[in-house]
Design an enzyme around this catalytic site. Structure first.
Site, PDB file in Angstrom:
ATOM      1  N   PRO A  13      95.705 -54.179 -90.586  1.00 32.51           N
ATOM      2  CA  PRO A  13      95.706 -55.442 -91.329  1.00 32.51           C
ATOM      3  C   PRO A  13      94.265 -55.878 -91.552  1.00 32.51           C
ATOM      4  CG  PRO A  13      96.248 -55.829 -89.010  1.00 32.51           C
ATOM      5  CD  PRO A  13      96.134 -54.344 -89.195  1.00 32.51           C
ATOM      6  N   MET A  14      93.914 -56.209 -92.789  1.00 30.05           N
ATOM      7  CA  MET A  14      92.538 -56.651 -93.052  1.00 30.05           C
ATOM      8  C   MET A  14      92.554 -57.793 -94.060  1.00 30.05           C
ATOM      9  SD  MET A  14      90.440 -53.051 -93.014  1.00 30.05           S
ATOM     10  CE  MET A  14      91.685 -52.081 -93.839  1.00 30.05           C
ATOM     11  N   GLN A  66     101.821 -59.113 -90.572  1.00 33.56           N
ATOM     12  CA  GLN A  66     101.111 -59.608 -89.393  1.00 33.56           C
ATOM     13  C   GLN A  66     101.062 -61.135 -89.450  1.00 33.56           C
ATOM     14  OE1 GLN A  66      96.819 -59.701 -88.505  1.00 33.56           O
ATOM     15  NE2 GLN A  66      97.330 -58.372 -86.789  1.00 33.56           N
ATOM     16  N   CYS A  96      92.258 -61.502 -83.390  1.00 31.44           N
ATOM     17  CA  CYS A  96      91.258 -62.091 -84.292  1.00 31.44           C
ATOM     18  C   CYS A  96      90.394 -63.094 -83.534  1.00 31.44           C
ATOM     19  CB  CYS A  96      91.965 -62.771 -85.458  1.00 31.44           C
ATOM     20  SG  CYS A  96      90.789 -63.517 -86.591  1.00 31.44           S
ATOM     21  N   ASN A 207      93.210 -48.272 -81.966  1.00 28.88           N
ATOM     22  CA  ASN A 207      92.479 -48.690 -83.177  1.00 28.88           C
ATOM     23  C   ASN A 207      91.004 -48.908 -82.850  1.00 28.88           C
ATOM     24  OD1 ASN A 207      91.800 -51.835 -84.561  1.00 28.88           O
ATOM     25  ND2 ASN A 207      91.973 -50.037 -85.855  1.00 28.88           N
ATOM     26  N   GLY A 208      90.163 -48.612 -83.841  1.00 28.18           N
ATOM     27  CA  GLY A 208      88.739 -48.946 -83.728  1.00 28.18           C
ATOM     28  C   GLY A 208      87.837 -47.753 -83.929  1.00 28.18           C
ATOM     29  N   GLY A 209      87.030 -47.799 -84.990  1.00 29.80           N
ATOM     30  CA  GLY A 209      85.944 -46.837 -85.153  1.00 29.80           C
ATOM     31  C   GLY A 209      86.348 -45.451 -85.607  1.00 29.80           C
ATOM     32  N   GLY A 229      91.213 -48.819 -90.150  1.00 29.17           N
ATOM     33  CA  GLY A 229      90.964 -49.977 -91.002  1.00 29.17           C
ATOM     34  C   GLY A 229      89.913 -49.710 -92.054  1.00 29.17           C
ATOM     35  N   ARG A 230      88.651 -49.935 -91.684  1.00 26.49           N
ATOM     36  CA  ARG A 230      87.584 -49.927 -92.690  1.00 26.49           C
ATOM     37  C   ARG A 230      87.471 -48.616 -93.451  1.00 26.49           C
ATOM     38  NH1 ARG A 230      83.609 -52.522 -88.337  1.00 26.49           N
ATOM     39  NH2 ARG A 230      85.072 -51.310 -87.072  1.00 26.49           N
TER      40      ARG A 230
HETATM   41  C1  LIG Z   1      87.648 -57.296 -93.759  1.00 21.80           C
HETATM   42  C2  LIG Z   1      88.450 -57.183 -92.479  1.00 21.80           C
HETATM   43  C3  LIG Z   1      89.479 -58.076 -92.240  1.00 21.80           C
HETATM   44  C4  LIG Z   1      90.247 -57.976 -91.068  1.00 21.80           C
HETATM   45  N1  LIG Z   1      91.325 -58.799 -90.908  1.00 21.80           N
HETATM   46  C5  LIG Z   1      92.167 -58.608 -89.857  1.00 21.80           C
HETATM   47  C6  LIG Z   1      93.391 -59.321 -89.760  1.00 21.80           C
HETATM   48  O1  LIG Z   1      93.770 -60.106 -90.626  1.00 21.80           O
HETATM   49  N2  LIG Z   1      94.155 -59.082 -88.644  1.00 21.80           N
HETATM   50  C7  LIG Z   1      93.787 -58.188 -87.677  1.00 21.80           C
HETATM   51  O2  LIG Z   1      94.521 -58.011 -86.704  1.00 21.80           O
HETATM   52  N3  LIG Z   1      92.646 -57.505 -87.764  1.00 21.80           N
HETATM   53  C8  LIG Z   1      91.842 -57.660 -88.836  1.00 21.80           C
HETATM   54  N4  LIG Z   1      90.728 -56.885 -88.959  1.00 21.80           N
HETATM   55  C9  LIG Z   1      90.420 -55.881 -87.923  1.00 21.80           C
HETATM   56  C10 LIG Z   1      91.061 -54.544 -88.290  1.00 21.80           C
HETATM   57  O3  LIG Z   1      92.465 -54.638 -88.337  1.00 21.80           O
HETATM   58  C11 LIG Z   1      90.658 -53.475 -87.237  1.00 21.80           C
HETATM   59  O4  LIG Z   1      91.148 -53.879 -85.989  1.00 21.80           O
HETATM   60  C12 LIG Z   1      89.154 -53.292 -87.136  1.00 21.80           C
HETATM   61  O5  LIG Z   1      88.546 -53.224 -88.424  1.00 21.80           O
HETATM   62  C13 LIG Z   1      88.817 -52.021 -86.340  1.00 21.80           C
HETATM   63  O6  LIG Z   1      89.338 -50.879 -86.960  1.00 21.80           O
HETATM   64  P1  LIG Z   1      88.412 -49.906 -87.851  1.00 21.80           P
HETATM   65  O7  LIG Z   1      87.210 -49.571 -87.018  1.00 21.80           O
HETATM   66  O8  LIG Z   1      89.270 -48.727 -88.165  1.00 21.80           O
HETATM   67  O9  LIG Z   1      88.011 -50.689 -89.073  1.00 21.80           O
HETATM   68  C14 LIG Z   1      89.949 -56.972 -90.105  1.00 21.80           C
HETATM   69  C15 LIG Z   1      88.907 -56.072 -90.370  1.00 21.80           C
HETATM   70  C16 LIG Z   1      88.173 -56.156 -91.536  1.00 21.80           C
HETATM   71  C17 LIG Z   1      87.074 -55.158 -91.817  1.00 21.80           C
END
Ligand SMILES: Cc1cc2nc3c(=O)[nH]c(=O)nc-3n(C[C@H](O)[C@H](O)[C@H](O)COP(=O)(O)O)c2cc1C
Length: 323
Positions: A13-14, A66, A96, A207-209, A229-230
């Site tokens: 979720p982002m 979410q 968050c 999750n993460g990185g 995510g990213r």
């Molecule tokens: C622009 C952006 C918005 C995000 N919004 C949410 C959100 O609404 N809810 C949530 O649980 N995490 C949110 N996250 C965190 C991501 O879900 C994820 O946990 C985090 O980016 C780490 O994963 P990654 O390293 O694969 O990006 C957000 C991340 C980004 C970059």
């Protein structure tokens, strides 16, 4: 373990990124991934324009919503609306770190209130027949031990949650912006592996990185799934490997342009119902990353797609740079 949907590969979720247009776009690359909406608060769903907030397309399924909140009754009402709208899962945001979210007493600060989180989960689970899942961190502030995380998970599992998505870094609730909170606290995958060992009957998603999906698939020895995510947003073409790597589907050899062409009917449909072009094109800027002509593709879209009379011709002109 949770059986309803496969969480072997999830797209995170982002906020502001994984809106309904982006989710339809990402679904083209992987039919099997579990998709998540941006966080929507239970207050917005119960007091705001729920129909608008819940809008999505059937091709997005399986799709979790979410929700952010900490009032079990309000969460129950919001979740019923989501179930009626067709979502596949209710995911509670306990990760968050933003100030706004803390002042509303939800998000990552709830990691220090596992009993309340368990009550929220029970409130939702009693109200809907969908699975209820939690996305959390490995800790917050100086609460950063296996014992604390185990305590949180076992209490919340007792409330009826069988699947935890764990962002493998703590959240620092003071002094860091949400963006810094995704970068500065170090990743600690071992902590997540330990939770799977400790709770073999629960589904644990890491999750993460994760930026390399082949490397990511190797984590499946230690956890039940991964969430990206990213990288998914910034380099969507990487998702074309997902169904093969994670779900044993045959390899697809579609090109970036073919994926974009597959998105055109949706864009056409949305334009006809009045959606501005850039609401969709803003999500495709990463598609031609690192490819000849990619810079011009992005520049053309950025310069021309926000005009109020922008049509698909803007996209066709951009595509000429990468064809
Ligand atoms: C622009 C952006 C918005 C995000 N919004 C949410 C959100 O609404 N809810 C949530 O649980 N995490 C949110 N996250 C965190 C991501 O879900 C994820 O946990 C985090 O980016 C780490 O994963 P990654 O390293 O694969 O990006 C957000 C991340 C980004 C970059």
């Amino acid at each position: 373990m949770l059986n309803n949907s496969d969480h072997t590969f999830c797209i995170a979720p982002m906020m502001d990124w994984t809106d309904r247009h982006e989710r339809v776009f990402l679904r083209l690359f992987s039919g099997k991934s579990m998709l998540y909406t941006e966080m929507i608060t239970s207050a917005a769903l119960t007091h705001g324009n729920a129909a608008n907030l819940l809008m999505h397309s059937p091709e997005e399924y399986p799709l979790a919503i979410q929700i952010g909140g900490s009032n079990p009754e309000e969460l129950a009402i919001a979740s019923r609306l989501a179930e009626d709208a067709g979502f596949s899962e209710i995911n509670l945001n306990i990760g968050c770190p933003s100030d706004r979210v803390q002042s509303g007493r939800f998000g990552a600060c709830l990691m220090s209130e596992p009993v309340l989180v368990a009550q929220c989960v029970t409130g939702i689970a009693d109200a809907v027949s969908l699975p209820v899942t939690v996305k959390c961190r490995i800790g917050i502030n100086d609460v950063d031990t296996d014992e604390a995380l185990e305590g949180f998970i076992s209490t919340v599992a007792g409330g009826g949650c069988q699947l935890f998505i764990i962002h493998a870094r703590i959240a620092l609730l003071e002094g860091l912006s949400p963006k810094q909170n995704r970068e500065i606290p170090p990743l600690n995958y071992q902590r997540v592996f330990n939770m799977k060992r400790q709770f073999p009957d629960l589904s644990i998603i890491l999750n993460g990185g994760i930026t390399d999906l082949t490397q990511g698939s190797k984590l499946l020895d230690k956890v039940d799934g991964i969430m990206v995510g990213r990288e998914a947003y910034q380099n969507p073409f990487t998702l074309s490997q997902v169904d093969n790597l994670f779900f044993c589907e045959p390899v697809t050899n579609k090109s970036r342009l073919q994926y974009l062409q597959a998105y055109l009917p949706y864009m056409r449909f949305e334009l006809e119902r009045g959606t501005p072009l850039h609401h969709m094109t803003r999500h495709i800027l990463g598609l031609f990353r690192g490819v000849n002509g990619g810079k011009n593709f992005r520049r053309h879209l950025s310069e021309h797609s926000t005009k109020s009379d922008a049509t698909l011709n803007v996209l066709f002109d951009a595509m000429a740079y990468v064809s």
